[in-house]
Design an enzyme around this catalytic site. Structure first.
Site, PDB file in Angstrom:
ATOM      1  CG  ASP A 227      -1.891   1.490   1.348  1.00 39.72           C
ATOM      2  OD1 ASP A 227      -1.704   2.485   0.869  1.00 39.72           O
ATOM      3  OD2 ASP A 227      -2.871   0.648   1.538  1.00 39.72           O
ATOM      4  CB  ILE A 228       0.635   4.196  -1.826  1.00 43.17           C
ATOM      5  CG1 ILE A 228       2.216   4.678  -3.036  1.00 43.17           C
ATOM      6  CG2 ILE A 228      -0.251   5.169  -1.874  1.00 43.17           C
ATOM      7  CD1 ILE A 228       3.351   4.263  -3.148  1.00 43.17           C
TER       8      ILE A 228
ATOM      9  CD  GLU B  98      -7.614   5.845  -1.721  1.00 44.28           C
ATOM     10  OE1 GLU B  98      -7.996   5.564  -0.158  1.00 44.28           O
ATOM     11  OE2 GLU B  98      -6.958   5.973  -2.366  1.00 44.28           O
TER      12      GLU B  98
ATOM     13  CG  HIS C 147      -8.140  -3.322  -2.420  1.00 45.32           C
ATOM     14  ND1 HIS C 147      -9.055  -3.068  -2.992  1.00 45.32           N
ATOM     15  CD2 HIS C 147      -8.078  -3.120  -1.577  1.00 45.32           C
ATOM     16  CE1 HIS C 147      -9.570  -1.511  -2.414  1.00 45.32           C
ATOM     17  NE2 HIS C 147      -8.841  -2.031  -1.403  1.00 45.32           N
TER      18      HIS C 147
ATOM     19  CG  HIS D  80      -6.496  -2.665   2.899  1.00 47.24           C
ATOM     20  ND1 HIS D  80      -5.573  -1.624   3.225  1.00 47.24           N
ATOM     21  CD2 HIS D  80      -7.477  -2.809   3.163  1.00 47.24           C
ATOM     22  CE1 HIS D  80      -6.604  -0.849   2.763  1.00 47.24           C
ATOM     23  NE2 HIS D  80      -8.193  -1.569   2.217  1.00 47.24           N
TER      24      HIS D  80
HETATM   25  P1  5GP Z   1      -9.965   1.045   0.639  1.00 51.74           P
HETATM   26  O1  5GP Z   1     -10.515   1.312  -1.171  1.00 51.74           O
HETATM   27  O2  5GP Z   1      -9.671   0.116   1.142  1.00 51.74           O
HETATM   28  O3  5GP Z   1     -10.925   1.992   1.026  1.00 51.74           O
HETATM   29  O4  5GP Z   1      -8.038   1.687   0.270  1.00 51.74           O
HETATM   30  C1  5GP Z   1      -7.637   1.800  -1.089  1.00 51.74           C
HETATM   31  C2  5GP Z   1      -6.449   1.682  -0.575  1.00 51.74           C
HETATM   32  O5  5GP Z   1      -5.473   1.973  -1.636  1.00 51.74           O
HETATM   33  C3  5GP Z   1      -6.068   2.485   0.360  1.00 51.74           C
HETATM   34  O6  5GP Z   1      -5.120   1.919   1.468  1.00 51.74           O
HETATM   35  C4  5GP Z   1      -4.137   4.137  -0.073  1.00 51.74           C
HETATM   36  O7  5GP Z   1      -3.690   4.227   0.341  1.00 51.74           O
HETATM   37  C5  5GP Z   1      -4.007   2.570  -1.330  1.00 51.74           C
HETATM   38  N1  5GP Z   1      -4.025   3.000  -2.815  1.00 51.74           N
HETATM   39  C6  5GP Z   1      -4.879   4.248  -3.641  1.00 51.74           C
HETATM   40  N2  5GP Z   1      -3.835   4.069  -4.391  1.00 51.74           N
HETATM   41  C7  5GP Z   1      -2.802   3.690  -4.662  1.00 51.74           C
HETATM   42  C8  5GP Z   1      -2.016   3.338  -5.432  1.00 51.74           C
HETATM   43  O8  5GP Z   1      -1.379   4.309  -6.676  1.00 51.74           O
HETATM   44  N3  5GP Z   1      -1.211   2.498  -5.342  1.00 51.74           N
HETATM   45  C9  5GP Z   1      -0.391   1.999  -4.167  1.00 51.74           C
HETATM   46  N4  5GP Z   1       0.296   1.097  -4.081  1.00 51.74           N
HETATM   47  N5  5GP Z   1      -1.508   1.876  -3.370  1.00 51.74           N
HETATM   48  C10 5GP Z   1      -2.968   2.453  -3.500  1.00 51.74           C
END
Ligand code: 5GP
Length: 131
Positions: free
Chosen positions: A28-29, A87, A92, A94
């Protein structure tokens, strides 16, 4: 194509932790903890519970293998699993190394780790991954 599909296809760079024909794992970035990893199916589906049963099961088996590799690399009590997907509309999981329950709070401030450290963690997870 979702941002995660582009990552899995290598069109956007990522710190790859594990990969096979069907699944891809990368750091995760904006990590909640060092070693915070995302595991995705290459097939683009938004909501994880819309995956077919057998694909969801295989995704979890793959994530378990990644979690075992993370546990070897990052000292932690356990590797926690969470699914949000609020987001990025690409299913996915975590995987987050935990020292305590608080490490799973997504409202926590995120870490900023240097690129070399992110690369070293990903390389170590990949080296310990048993596919
Ligand atoms: P969620 O969709 O589970 O609420 O959050 C998406 C997750 O993906 C977040 O923790 C965010 O930091 C990570 N994320 C979003 N865009 C990118 C990206 O371009 N690269 C990486 N490695 N992680 C990402």
């Amino acid at each position: 194509m979702s941002i995660f599909s582009k990552i899995a296809a290598g069109e956007i760079p990522s710190y790859c932790c594990a990969a096979d024909d069907e699944f891809y794992a990368f750091l995760d970035i904006n990590p909640m903890a060092k070693g915070h990893t995302l595991v995705i199916p290459r097939r683009e589906v938004d909501y994880i519970f819309d995956l077919e049963d057998d694909e969801l099961a295989r995704l979890h088996v793959f994530a378990a293998r990644v979690a075992r590799a993370i546990k070897k690399v990052i000292p932690c009590v356990k590797v926690g699993e969470a699914v949000l997907g609020l987001e990025v509309p690409h299913a996915h999981i975590h995987l987050i190394p935990m020292q305590s329950e608080r490490d799973m709070l997504f409202s926590n401030p995120k870490l900023q780790l240097p690129a070399e450290e992110m690369q070293a963690v990903a390389d170590a997870i990949r080296a310990n991954f048993q596919g």
